[in-house]
Design a protein around this motif. Structure first.
Motif, mmCIF file in Angstrom:
data_model
loop_
_atom_site.group_PDB
_atom_site.id
_atom_site.type_symbol
_atom_site.label_atom_id
_atom_site.label_comp_id
_atom_site.label_asym_id
_atom_site.label_seq_id
_atom_site.Cartn_x
_atom_site.Cartn_y
_atom_site.Cartn_z
ATOM 1 N N GLY A 1 -4.496 -11.238 1.367
ATOM 2 C CA GLY A 1 -3.468 -11.708 0.441
ATOM 3 C C GLY A 1 -2.795 -12.989 0.919
ATOM 4 O O GLY A 1 -2.477 -13.876 0.126
ATOM 5 N N ILE B 1 -5.480 -5.911 4.156
ATOM 6 C CA ILE B 1 -5.013 -6.324 2.813
ATOM 7 C C ILE B 1 -4.068 -7.517 2.942
ATOM 8 O O ILE B 1 -4.099 -8.455 2.147
ATOM 9 C CB ILE B 1 -4.283 -5.144 2.120
ATOM 10 N N LEU C 1 0.822 -1.217 0.000
ATOM 11 C CA LEU C 1 0.000 0.000 0.000
ATOM 12 C C LEU C 1 0.852 1.261 0.000
ATOM 13 O O LEU C 1 0.351 2.351 -0.230
ATOM 14 C CB LEU C 1 -0.931 0.035 1.214
ATOM 15 N N SER D 1 -3.697 -1.876 6.070
ATOM 16 C CA SER D 1 -2.552 -2.703 5.661
ATOM 17 C C SER D 1 -2.685 -4.112 6.229
ATOM 18 O O SER D 1 -2.385 -5.101 5.547
ATOM 19 C CB SER D 1 -1.241 -2.071 6.144
ATOM 20 N N ARG E 1 -0.935 -6.892 -3.015
ATOM 21 C CA ARG E 1 -2.373 -6.725 -3.226
ATOM 22 C C ARG E 1 -2.854 -7.898 -4.069
ATOM 23 O O ARG E 1 -2.059 -8.565 -4.735
ATOM 24 C CB ARG E 1 -2.648 -5.435 -3.998
ATOM 25 N N GLU E 2 -4.176 -8.082 -4.091
ATOM 26 C CA GLU E 2 -4.749 -9.241 -4.755
ATOM 27 C C GLU E 2 -4.231 -9.419 -6.194
ATOM 28 O O GLU E 2 -3.818 -10.501 -6.600
ATOM 29 C CB GLU E 2 -6.272 -9.116 -4.747
#
Ligand SMILES: *Cc1c(COP(=O)(O)O)cnc(C)c1O
Length: 349
Positions: free
Chosen positions: A269, A265, A23, A262, A332-333
């Motif tokens: 992930g 995420i 991020l 964060s 991230r994804e």
């Protein structure tokens, strides 16, 4: 990343190699850097009064308990320089973070390496505290424990860890490196900073490089009893944390929403990568950090190199005695998906 672009003529490199926060830093931290920029002609505050105040408040500890470093690696090095000499040794686990070895040897001290837990253990390759305890001698002066450990991601639970610290002689410094503590949401993950009151030989290190995403600025710190902080601060260079880093760290610490996001995420992930591994019948080490150490069932170096040609940088960890593993930072994804596509392509070759 620039090297890879130059050497292979690739663009849009994906770097999942150094456990950085995908991020990026808090926008407040970036603003703080810009606001502080016009004043870089002036030396930083050598005591970093405001940052220490902010950290003391954040952790509910005394300002005098904090030692700041140019990254937490700097603090680990200060610990080695203060407590280790050629007469003494530092004790670590096999597969532990590499800096402990470097700082120990640079101080001219000996290194004792305890075997890690076996591959078949519930915490494969994790620190084996009983094995470590068994190696403590009158020459052991510092014990470094990464919790969670890098590159494995494994951790030591609260009860076991406190019992270990309790069992260690008072004149042995126990360093808990908690670089990834903010990511560790496991119930048994210790709140070790609270233990400083009870154990005068305990030092906990933290960093702004990982969840706070300020790796390029270099800020980390140790929390200990003021007696130990006093010793560390005596060998610390007065301006080891620059003014932009001080300003950014304060802003990052205050931005709780960014930290929460964060964490969120990362959790998503981590689960994404775990499931992807399971689909591919690849095993991985248990992790409470922002990376996953994946067993790819063959020497990992050629796979790492092939991934580079796909524009994806991950970390081979053969230097940690884990030759078949790749350590992959959680992105991230979409980034994770991109890594998985590249991995599938490379493993099919
Ligand atoms: C990344 C990392 C650090 C942090 O290093 P900095 O010098 O603060 O950037 C410390 N310990 C471990 C185990 C790490 O993985």
């Amino acid at each position: 990343m620039e090297d890879l672009e130059r050497e292979l003529g690739l663009r849009d490199i994906l770097k999942l190699a150094s456990n950085e926060n995908p991020l990026g830093p808090s926008p407040h931290a970036i603003k703080a850097i810009l606001d502080a920029a016009p004043n870089v002609s002036i030396y930083p505050d050598g005591h970093a009064y405001l940052l220490r105040r902010a950290l003391a408040e954040f952790h509910d500890i005394a300002d005098e308990s904090i030692t700041l470093g140019n990254g937490s690696n700097d603090v680990l090095d200060l610990i080695a320089r203060v407590f280790l000499t050629p007469e003494y040794s530092a004790l670590i686990s096999d597969h532990a973070f590499a800096m402990y070895r470097i700082s120990t040897l640079a101080a001219g001290a000996h290194l004792q390496i305890a075997p890690a837990r076996p591959m078949t253990d519930a915490m494969p390759y994790g620190h084996d505290l009983a094995a470590m305890k068994g190696l403590v001698t009158s020459r052991t002066r510092v014990i470094f424990i990464a919790n969670p450990n890098n590159p494995t991601g494994t951790w030591v639970g609260s009860e076991e860890l406190e019992a270990f610290i309790q069992s260690v002689p008072d004149d042995v410094i126990v360093v808990l490196d908690e670089a990834y503590a903010e990511y560790a949401d496991q119930d048994d993950y210790p709140d070790a900073i609270r233990w400083i009151q009870r154990y005068p030989n305990l030092v906990v290190t933290r960093t702004f490089s990982k969840i706070h995403a300020l790796a390029g600025l270099r800020v980390g710190y140790a929390i200990s009893r003021p007696e130990i902080a006093g010793l560390l601060n005596r060998v610390r260079h007065p301006f080891n944390v620059n003014s932009l880093a001080q300003a950014a760290a304060i802003a990052a610490l205050e931005d709780e929403a960014h930290v929460k996001n964060s964490q969120k995420i990362n959790k998503i992930g981590l689960e994404q990568l775990r499931q992807a591994c399971e689909h591919r019948a690849l095993s991985y080490l248990p992790s409470v950090a922002n990376f996953l150490c994946i067993d790819i069932n063959r020497p990992a170096l050629p796979v790492y190199k092939a991934l580079l040609h796909e524009g994806v940088i991950v970390r081979p960890v053969a230097n940690y005695g884990l030759g078949n593993f790749l350590r992959v930072t959680i992105g991230r994804e979409k980034q994770n998906q991109c890594f998985l596509l590249a991995l599938d392509k490379v493993l099919a070759l």
